[in-house]
Design a protein around this motif. Sequence first.
Motif, PDB file in Angstrom:
ATOM      1  N   VAL A   1      -4.104   3.375 -12.361  1.00  0.00           N
ATOM      2  CA  VAL A   1      -5.370   4.106 -12.432  1.00  0.00           C
ATOM      3  C   VAL A   1      -5.776   4.445 -13.867  1.00  0.00           C
ATOM      4  CG1 VAL A   1      -4.471   6.479 -12.224  1.00  0.00           C
ATOM      5  CG2 VAL A   1      -6.604   5.835 -11.042  1.00  0.00           C
ATOM      6  N   MET A   2      -4.939   4.052 -14.833  1.00  0.00           N
ATOM      7  CA  MET A   2      -5.206   4.481 -16.217  1.00  0.00           C
ATOM      8  C   MET A   2      -6.603   4.109 -16.719  1.00  0.00           C
ATOM      9  SD  MET A   2      -3.329   3.380 -19.733  1.00  0.00           S
ATOM     10  CE  MET A   2      -3.360   1.602 -19.551  1.00  0.00           C
ATOM     11  N   ASP A   3      -6.985   2.851 -16.550  1.00  0.00           N
ATOM     12  CA  ASP A   3      -8.220   2.376 -17.181  1.00  0.00           C
ATOM     13  C   ASP A   3      -9.442   3.089 -16.599  1.00  0.00           C
ATOM     14  OD1 ASP A   3      -6.452   0.702 -18.370  1.00  0.00           O
ATOM     15  OD2 ASP A   3      -7.051  -1.095 -17.273  1.00  0.00           O
TER      16      ASP A   3
ATOM     17  N   GLY B   1       2.392   4.037 -23.428  1.00  0.00           N
ATOM     18  CA  GLY B   1       2.559   4.247 -21.983  1.00  0.00           C
ATOM     19  C   GLY B   1       2.016   3.018 -21.270  1.00  0.00           C
TER      20      GLY B   1
ATOM     21  N   TYR C   1       1.190   2.383 -12.743  1.00  0.00           N
ATOM     22  CA  TYR C   1       1.464   2.077 -11.325  1.00  0.00           C
ATOM     23  C   TYR C   1       2.905   2.434 -10.948  1.00  0.00           C
ATOM     24  CZ  TYR C   1       2.893  -2.304 -13.619  1.00  0.00           C
ATOM     25  OH  TYR C   1       3.448  -3.237 -14.460  1.00  0.00           O
TER      26      TYR C   1
ATOM     27  N   ALA D   1      -2.617  -4.793 -20.486  1.00  0.00           N
ATOM     28  CA  ALA D   1      -1.680  -5.525 -19.635  1.00  0.00           C
ATOM     29  C   ALA D   1      -0.826  -6.524 -20.407  1.00  0.00           C
ATOM     30  CB  ALA D   1      -2.453  -6.254 -18.545  1.00  0.00           C
TER      31      ALA D   1
ATOM     32  N   HIS E   1       2.224  -0.159 -18.694  1.00  0.00           N
ATOM     33  CA  HIS E   1       2.818  -0.548 -17.405  1.00  0.00           C
ATOM     34  C   HIS E   1       3.609   0.614 -16.795  1.00  0.00           C
ATOM     35  CE1 HIS E   1       1.552  -4.759 -17.345  1.00  0.00           C
ATOM     36  NE2 HIS E   1       1.664  -4.692 -18.651  1.00  0.00           N
TER      37      HIS E   1
HETATM   38  C1  GLA Z   1      -4.047  -3.010 -17.086  1.00  0.00           C
HETATM   39  C2  GLA Z   1      -4.186  -2.197 -15.804  1.00  0.00           C
HETATM   40  C3  GLA Z   1      -3.699  -0.762 -16.011  1.00  0.00           C
HETATM   41  C4  GLA Z   1      -2.323  -0.712 -16.651  1.00  0.00           C
HETATM   42  C5  GLA Z   1      -2.259  -1.622 -17.867  1.00  0.00           C
HETATM   43  C6  GLA Z   1      -0.860  -1.735 -18.421  1.00  0.00           C
HETATM   44  O1  GLA Z   1      -4.913  -2.555 -18.057  1.00  0.00           O
HETATM   45  O2  GLA Z   1      -5.522  -2.180 -15.366  1.00  0.00           O
HETATM   46  O3  GLA Z   1      -3.726  -0.082 -14.776  1.00  0.00           O
HETATM   47  O4  GLA Z   1      -1.328  -1.020 -15.726  1.00  0.00           O
HETATM   48  O5  GLA Z   1      -2.706  -2.942 -17.576  1.00  0.00           O
HETATM   49  O6  GLA Z   1      -0.424  -0.506 -18.909  1.00  0.00           O
END
Ligand code: GLA
Length: 394
Positions: free
Chosen positions: A176-178, A39, A44, A346, A41
């Motif tokens: 917001v995943m991280d 999952g 957002y 990323a 990118h």
């Molecule tokens: C970075 C961003 C996350 C997400 C990933 C890609 O880690 O901080 O929000 O977009 O890239 O999945």
Amino acid sequence: MNKSLETRVEKLKEEFKKIFGKTKDIQLFNAPGRVNIIGEHTDYNGGYVLPVAINLGLLAAAGKRNDRKVCLESLNFKKKVVASLDVLKYEKKNDWANYPLSVAWVLGEEGIELSGADIIFEGNIPVASGLSSSAAIEVLTMKCLLELSDRKIKKERIPLLCRKAENEFIGVKSGVMDQYIVTFGKKNNALFLNCKTLEHKLIPFHNIKDTVIMIGNTKVKRGLAKSAYNERVAECNEGLKILRGFITRGNIGYLSDIKKEEFREYKNYLPPIIAKRCEHVIFENERVKQAVESLEKGDVDKLGKLMIRSHKSLKELYEVSCKELNIMVETFLESDGVYGARMTGAGFGGCAIALIKQDAQEEIIKKASKEYKKRAGIKGEFYVSRISDGVRKL
Ligand code: GLA
């Protein structure tokens, strides 16, 4: 607390005493890094993600001050920064400390009254390697500042505020995943998160027996991270805008709301690069749902295959991989006992992950280090990660 964490904590406490001259009322906190199983990118774009918190992480020792200063030190970086809670702004010279400062800023923006703080950080997450050291330091600082100031906020607000800090203070338009996994991670579980509704569910990783996650660090620091990342966000928004002109049904707030069939029907109206970006997002989102089903059923072969497809799409359609990440993934896939592999985070450098048979780990490390060195000309690093808990006070 395990032995190595205990040793790091003791060292940090000593350093805190040396630097800040205080021995009383030191509070200690811990936040993990993360890898994303699948999952990428999608967050957002209002889609699904499936990250886990890992046992590489950051520690902070913190003490309250009676003035309005925030004094930040790190055992990993030389730069020390002292700032006033009343004047917080991004400054290049503040380097790593911009992340904790961004959090003090966002809490101020929300009208949350904070006390001054002395904080010292230490970590074993390799920086700029796609394992989310930034979200870890954001969430960790938030926990420190709130506890020291005796302020409570709902747990759900923590990732959202940290994301705001990263978007507006740091200037990376991240999802917001991280911040979510660093806040809500749970030992031995993956977090299935819907980034649109923020509904989330823990999926036990032990459903797939005798399987572990190996991390391969390419040792290539993420280049162009900020500009290339924001460029992808903009390309997705452009695609969404065009597709919404064709798809007349309501409720299309994000790319992930678009069905595969709808995309196929209208993709030729998109500029070719934008079509590739959208295709990645829409199909990657489907893969996350299938990955969750596979994990729930214990179907490790299927999960591995989905990871391989995800990497191909990130490489060819989203174009966020790089030569070294591709070599790392290929060398993993050539080893026995590997179900699947892909870049994580990323992209543009950083780490790849592989889903592997637990008892094959030594052989895989041996083979992958040798092959990676030979083909990429760099000595990679390899870690077998335990799935850990989210941020906590120690
Ligand atoms: C970075 C961003 C996350 C997400 C990933 C890609 O880690 O901080 O929000 O977009 O890239 O999945």
